[in-house]
Scaffold this motif. Sequence first.
Motif, PDB file in Angstrom:
ATOM      1  N   ARG A 164       1.962   2.904   0.280  1.00  0.00           N
ATOM      2  CA  ARG A 164       3.163   3.342  -0.431  1.00  0.00           C
ATOM      3  C   ARG A 164       4.285   2.314  -0.258  1.00  0.00           C
ATOM      4  NH1 ARG A 164       3.888   7.757   2.080  1.00  0.00           N
ATOM      5  NH2 ARG A 164       2.957   9.208   0.599  1.00  0.00           N
ATOM      6  N   GLN A 165       4.425   1.833   0.972  1.00  0.00           N
ATOM      7  CA  GLN A 165       5.483   0.858   1.231  1.00  0.00           C
ATOM      8  C   GLN A 165       5.231  -0.449   0.482  1.00  0.00           C
ATOM      9  OE1 GLN A 165       8.183   0.399   4.367  1.00  0.00           O
ATOM     10  NE2 GLN A 165       6.983  -1.257   5.303  1.00  0.00           N
ATOM     11  N   ALA A 166       4.001  -0.919   0.468  1.00  0.00           N
ATOM     12  CA  ALA A 166       3.686  -2.180  -0.215  1.00  0.00           C
ATOM     13  C   ALA A 166       4.062  -2.115  -1.688  1.00  0.00           C
ATOM     14  CB  ALA A 166       2.205  -2.507  -0.061  1.00  0.00           C
ATOM     15  N   VAL A 167       3.752  -0.992  -2.313  1.00  0.00           N
ATOM     16  CA  VAL A 167       4.075  -0.826  -3.736  1.00  0.00           C
ATOM     17  C   VAL A 167       5.578  -0.727  -3.934  1.00  0.00           C
ATOM     18  CG1 VAL A 167       3.875   0.778  -5.674  1.00  0.00           C
ATOM     19  CG2 VAL A 167       1.837   0.137  -4.367  1.00  0.00           C
ATOM     20  N   GLU A 168       6.256  -0.006  -3.047  1.00  0.00           N
ATOM     21  CA  GLU A 168       7.711   0.104  -3.164  1.00  0.00           C
ATOM     22  C   GLU A 168       8.396  -1.251  -3.016  1.00  0.00           C
ATOM     23  OE1 GLU A 168       8.698   2.956  -0.194  1.00  0.00           O
ATOM     24  OE2 GLU A 168       8.162   4.696  -1.443  1.00  0.00           O
ATOM     25  N   LEU A 169       7.784  -2.144  -2.239  1.00  0.00           N
ATOM     26  CA  LEU A 169       8.351  -3.474  -2.040  1.00  0.00           C
ATOM     27  C   LEU A 169       8.078  -4.408  -3.210  1.00  0.00           C
ATOM     28  CD1 LEU A 169       7.515  -4.000   1.743  1.00  0.00           C
ATOM     29  CD2 LEU A 169       9.791  -3.687   0.737  1.00  0.00           C
ATOM     30  N   GLY A 170       7.180  -3.989  -4.110  1.00  0.00           N
ATOM     31  CA  GLY A 170       6.939  -4.807  -5.294  1.00  0.00           C
ATOM     32  C   GLY A 170       5.525  -5.259  -5.520  1.00  0.00           C
ATOM     33  N   SER A 171       4.576  -4.851  -4.668  1.00  0.00           N
ATOM     34  CA  SER A 171       3.179  -5.217  -4.888  1.00  0.00           C
ATOM     35  C   SER A 171       2.660  -4.573  -6.168  1.00  0.00           C
ATOM     36  CB  SER A 171       2.318  -4.757  -3.708  1.00  0.00           C
ATOM     37  OG  SER A 171       0.949  -5.023  -3.945  1.00  0.00           O
ATOM     38  N   HIS A 172       1.876  -5.324  -6.914  1.00  0.00           N
ATOM     39  CA  HIS A 172       1.282  -4.805  -8.148  1.00  0.00           C
ATOM     40  C   HIS A 172       0.014  -4.022  -7.795  1.00  0.00           C
ATOM     41  CE1 HIS A 172       3.823  -7.004 -11.110  1.00  0.00           C
ATOM     42  NE2 HIS A 172       4.102  -7.684 -10.004  1.00  0.00           N
ATOM     43  N   GLY A 173       0.221  -2.796  -7.337  1.00  0.00           N
ATOM     44  CA  GLY A 173      -0.876  -1.985  -6.831  1.00  0.00           C
ATOM     45  C   GLY A 173      -1.207  -2.375  -5.406  1.00  0.00           C
ATOM     46  N   VAL A 174      -2.303  -1.840  -4.892  1.00  0.00           N
ATOM     47  CA  VAL A 174      -2.728  -2.166  -3.533  1.00  0.00           C
ATOM     48  C   VAL A 174      -4.249  -2.275  -3.521  1.00  0.00           C
ATOM     49  CG1 VAL A 174      -2.886   0.258  -2.794  1.00  0.00           C
ATOM     50  CG2 VAL A 174      -2.471  -1.536  -1.100  1.00  0.00           C
ATOM     51  N   ASP A 175      -4.753  -3.210  -2.714  1.00  0.00           N
ATOM     52  CA  ASP A 175      -6.194  -3.425  -2.585  1.00  0.00           C
ATOM     53  C   ASP A 175      -6.616  -3.073  -1.162  1.00  0.00           C
ATOM     54  OD1 ASP A 175      -8.648  -4.588  -3.955  1.00  0.00           O
ATOM     55  OD2 ASP A 175      -8.617  -5.784  -2.124  1.00  0.00           O
ATOM     56  N   LEU A 176      -7.819  -2.523  -1.023  1.00  0.00           N
ATOM     57  CA  LEU A 176      -8.341  -2.120   0.281  1.00  0.00           C
ATOM     58  C   LEU A 176      -9.554  -2.960   0.631  1.00  0.00           C
ATOM     59  CD1 LEU A 176      -7.988   1.709  -0.304  1.00  0.00           C
ATOM     60  CD2 LEU A 176      -6.588   0.305   1.243  1.00  0.00           C
ATOM     61  N   ASN A 177      -9.560  -3.474   1.858  1.00  0.00           N
ATOM     62  CA  ASN A 177     -10.585  -4.409   2.298  1.00  0.00           C
ATOM     63  C   ASN A 177     -11.739  -3.680   2.984  1.00  0.00           C
ATOM     64  OD1 ASN A 177     -12.094  -6.236   3.985  1.00  0.00           O
ATOM     65  ND2 ASN A 177     -10.446  -7.725   3.821  1.00  0.00           N
ATOM     66  N   PHE A 178     -12.894  -3.674   2.318  1.00  0.00           N
ATOM     67  CA  PHE A 178     -14.129  -3.164   2.907  1.00  0.00           C
ATOM     68  C   PHE A 178     -15.192  -4.267   2.886  1.00  0.00           C
ATOM     69  CE2 PHE A 178     -12.293   0.705   0.757  1.00  0.00           C
ATOM     70  CZ  PHE A 178     -11.799   1.280   1.918  1.00  0.00           C
ATOM     71  N   GLY A 179     -14.739  -5.506   2.963  1.00  0.00           N
ATOM     72  CA  GLY A 179     -15.680  -6.613   2.842  1.00  0.00           C
ATOM     73  C   GLY A 179     -15.587  -7.677   3.905  1.00  0.00           C
ATOM     74  N   CYS A 180     -14.496  -7.697   4.692  1.00  0.00           N
ATOM     75  CA  CYS A 180     -14.325  -8.783   5.656  1.00  0.00           C
ATOM     76  C   CYS A 180     -15.485  -8.790   6.662  1.00  0.00           C
ATOM     77  CB  CYS A 180     -13.002  -8.639   6.395  1.00  0.00           C
ATOM     78  SG  CYS A 180     -12.732  -9.946   7.616  1.00  0.00           S
ATOM     79  N   PRO A 181     -16.180  -9.949   6.816  1.00  0.00           N
ATOM     80  CA  PRO A 181     -17.330  -9.999   7.719  1.00  0.00           C
ATOM     81  C   PRO A 181     -16.988 -10.446   9.137  1.00  0.00           C
ATOM     82  CG  PRO A 181     -17.255 -12.012   6.429  1.00  0.00           C
ATOM     83  CD  PRO A 181     -16.056 -11.169   6.005  1.00  0.00           C
ATOM     84  N   ALA A 182     -15.717 -10.747   9.422  1.00  0.00           N
ATOM     85  CA  ALA A 182     -15.353 -11.304  10.722  1.00  0.00           C
ATOM     86  C   ALA A 182     -15.690 -10.337  11.860  1.00  0.00           C
ATOM     87  CB  ALA A 182     -13.855 -11.640  10.748  1.00  0.00           C
ATOM     88  N   LYS A 183     -16.296 -10.861  12.916  1.00  0.00           N
ATOM     89  CA  LYS A 183     -16.710 -10.018  14.036  1.00  0.00           C
ATOM     90  C   LYS A 183     -15.527  -9.315  14.691  1.00  0.00           C
ATOM     91  CE  LYS A 183     -20.923 -12.543  15.277  1.00  0.00           C
ATOM     92  NZ  LYS A 183     -21.628 -13.341  16.333  1.00  0.00           N
ATOM     93  N   THR A 184     -14.419 -10.033  14.861  1.00  0.00           N
ATOM     94  CA  THR A 184     -13.268  -9.424  15.522  1.00  0.00           C
ATOM     95  C   THR A 184     -12.720  -8.259  14.711  1.00  0.00           C
ATOM     96  OG1 THR A 184     -11.860 -11.105  14.471  1.00  0.00           O
ATOM     97  CG2 THR A 184     -12.589 -11.525  16.724  1.00  0.00           C
TER      98      THR A 184
END
Length: 317
Positions: A91-111
């Motif tokens: 919600r905050q990201a969009v209020e700040l001006g982001s054109h929608g929001v994306d969710l990361n379910f792909g990062c392969p990094a072990k950490t």
Amino acid sequence: MTAPDLQSSARLILAPMEGVVDHLMRDMLTRIGGFDLCVTEFVRIVDQLLPAKVYHRMCPELHQGGLTPAGTPVRVQLLGQDPDWLAENARQAVELGSHGVDLNFGCPAKTVNKSKGGAVLLKETDSLYRIVSAVRAAVPAQQPVTAKMRLGFEDKSLAIANAQALEAAGASQIAIHARTKVEGYNPPAYWDWIARIRGVVQIPLVANGEIWSLADAQRCRLESRCQDLMLGRGALALPNLARVIKQQAEPMSWEQVRALLSRYSGYEIYGDKGKYYPNRVKQWLGYLKRQYPQAIELFARIHTLQRAEDILVQLAA
């Protein structure tokens, strides 16, 4: 079956490559042209609403209406596991001006995966559903909630179920990196799996993985049955790849790329080349070596140099 025409119909998205595609790289690549949207490196969400300054640091474009200087929209990407905190931050990201929001379910990094973020969530279809549902409920209806996923973690057995869960939860679009976490970035990309998913979901899909050329884009589109493409490493290896795909432009010459490497110092874009430039230009040369043999020789000349001024001398040689 003939290769599809990509000149006008394909929507091209610049991928959210962590530690690589920051605001400076987004600026440069969108100035070259061809991209319709950029997605930021992920903002890590744990158990709090992050202050606005974090979003402005990761996405300075928010100060300009969420657009790069070339006018390309930018979408903030979030990574985490807690649906409620992801929703609050979306919600905050969009209020700040982001054109929608994306969710990361792909990062392969072990950490990242060890802390239950990124691709490891592909083992928990219910978690994907809960996260997207919460974010969708928090973000205004006119703002897209998109997701990026891989075909799975260890195998592809949940690929279709995961995509269906994202759709059912309200995702507007899914970008699919056509490999599992275990497969990493090793070729090939299994574009045909995206076509399988496309057969059972109705929302738009974006194909991602192993797109290095116009020919790759055409094959990917045929095999995945996707109109839209996401470019990552290919756009770093060939900086005008988006225009090559969209407009069948000639690939940039090495002379043009070398000029870009000099401008990447910040004189035109960033304004501060001191600490930033040496490491990043070496990193970028690692990608350019795939398309330009001259990059190998240049890297050999500069890899021990630490001062931007010394590197710029070599670029001019």
